[in-house]
Design a protein around this motif. Structure first.
Motif, PDB file in Angstrom:
ATOM      1  N   ASN A  54       0.883  -1.234  -0.119  1.00 38.21           N
ATOM      2  CA  ASN A  54      -0.014   0.007  -0.120  1.00 38.21           C
ATOM      3  C   ASN A  54       1.041   1.407  -0.038  1.00 38.21           C
ATOM      4  O   ASN A  54       1.694   1.611   1.091  1.00 38.21           O
ATOM      5  CB  ASN A  54      -0.792  -0.102   1.417  1.00 38.21           C
ATOM      6  N   LEU A  56       0.014   4.450   0.292  1.00 42.78           N
ATOM      7  CA  LEU A  56      -0.377   5.632   1.079  1.00 42.78           C
ATOM      8  C   LEU A  56       0.357   5.880   2.156  1.00 42.78           C
ATOM      9  O   LEU A  56       0.681   4.882   2.970  1.00 42.78           O
ATOM     10  CB  LEU A  56      -2.100   5.294   1.174  1.00 42.78           C
ATOM     11  N   ARG A 107      -6.761   3.818   5.669  1.00 46.01           N
ATOM     12  CA  ARG A 107      -5.731   3.689   4.629  1.00 46.01           C
ATOM     13  C   ARG A 107      -5.621   2.557   3.849  1.00 46.01           C
ATOM     14  O   ARG A 107      -5.680   2.455   2.523  1.00 46.01           O
ATOM     15  CB  ARG A 107      -4.380   3.694   5.480  1.00 46.01           C
ATOM     16  N   PHE A 111      -7.159   2.261  -0.191  1.00 46.90           N
ATOM     17  CA  PHE A 111      -6.278   1.699  -1.043  1.00 46.90           C
ATOM     18  C   PHE A 111      -7.362   0.719  -2.015  1.00 46.90           C
ATOM     19  O   PHE A 111      -7.095   0.408  -3.175  1.00 46.90           O
ATOM     20  CB  PHE A 111      -5.290   1.025  -0.409  1.00 46.90           C
ATOM     21  N   TRP A 149      -3.448  11.030   0.530  1.00 47.29           N
ATOM     22  CA  TRP A 149      -3.497   9.809   0.014  1.00 47.29           C
ATOM     23  C   TRP A 149      -4.062   9.878  -1.340  1.00 47.29           C
ATOM     24  O   TRP A 149      -3.461   9.074  -2.184  1.00 47.29           O
ATOM     25  CB  TRP A 149      -4.496   8.798   0.714  1.00 47.29           C
ATOM     26  N   LEU A 153      -2.297   8.014  -5.185  1.00 44.03           N
ATOM     27  CA  LEU A 153      -2.699   6.912  -6.069  1.00 44.03           C
ATOM     28  C   LEU A 153      -2.719   7.326  -7.744  1.00 44.03           C
ATOM     29  O   LEU A 153      -3.824   8.163  -8.069  1.00 44.03           O
ATOM     30  CB  LEU A 153      -4.177   6.532  -5.553  1.00 44.03           C
TER      31      LEU A 153
END
Length: 193
Positions: A54, A56, A107, A111, A149, A153
């Motif tokens: 992940n 983030l 989080r 994701f 975040w 992405l």
């Protein structure tokens, strides 16, 4: 009712039967010594720490207040498209509610949610993060992290705080990138390369 003869016949059949001395239970004690397989799994677990795929951030972020507006778009997104997103004119195809989640839970959920949106071809979604108005310090913690975040992405093209009827500054519209499958389908449909 049993007769005397039946009872005697039963006792005759049962004469060689003996009571079981041990209780009729499985022995479920764990072995004291570790097998080579146990040792190898322990070594492997220690040698290879769990990789967090992940991307983030979990670091500290700039704190935002309840009525701060989230507003961001990736270069290349057309202004008319962003305007329609900002005004809530795209149909909401999926919703993620982060209320009552910890930062770490949120989080993971954000994701996974964005990845699922790409996988299922969902382009316009909403994430409910809350305003943090009940927090004594007035900081909207999940909103603050979400603002950090979403640009991290690659599949997020743009986002903007929602219209009042969709949650206002306690929610955010998110525009998600097309999947490669959907891009290929458009190319085939419209004959472009």
């Amino acid at each position: 009712m049993t007769t005397k003869e039946e009872r005697l016949s039963f006792l005759e059949e049962m004469k060689d039967v003996r009571r079981i001395k041990k209780p009729n239970r499985a022995d479920v004690k764990t072995p004291k010594e570790l097998t080579p397989g146990h040792l190898e799994r322990q070594r492997s677990a220690i040698a290879k720490p769990l990789i967090d795929r992940n991307p983030l951030t979990s670091d500290m972020v700039e704190p935002l207040k309840a009525h701060d507006v989230l507003d961001w778009m990736r270069p290349g997104v057309q202004h008319g498209v962003f305007r329609k997103l900002r005004l809530g004119q795209y149909p909401i195809e999926a919703r993620l509610d982060l209320h009552r989640m910890t930062v770490e839970e949120a989080r993971r959920e954000v994701f996974t949610f964005i990845g699922d949106c790409v996988r299922y071809g969902l382009r316009s979604v909403i994430i409910l993060h809350g305003k943090g108005e009940r927090n004594p310090d007035g900081i909207a913690q999940l909103k603050s992290y979400l603002a950090k975040w979403l640009p991290e992405l690659d599949d997020v093209l743009a986002f903007h705080s929602a219209q009042k009827h969709h949650g206002g500054t306690g929610a955010v519209y998110v525009m998600v990138r097309k999947s490669e499958r959907d891009k290929q389908h458009n190319r085939e449909l419209h004959g472009s390369r």
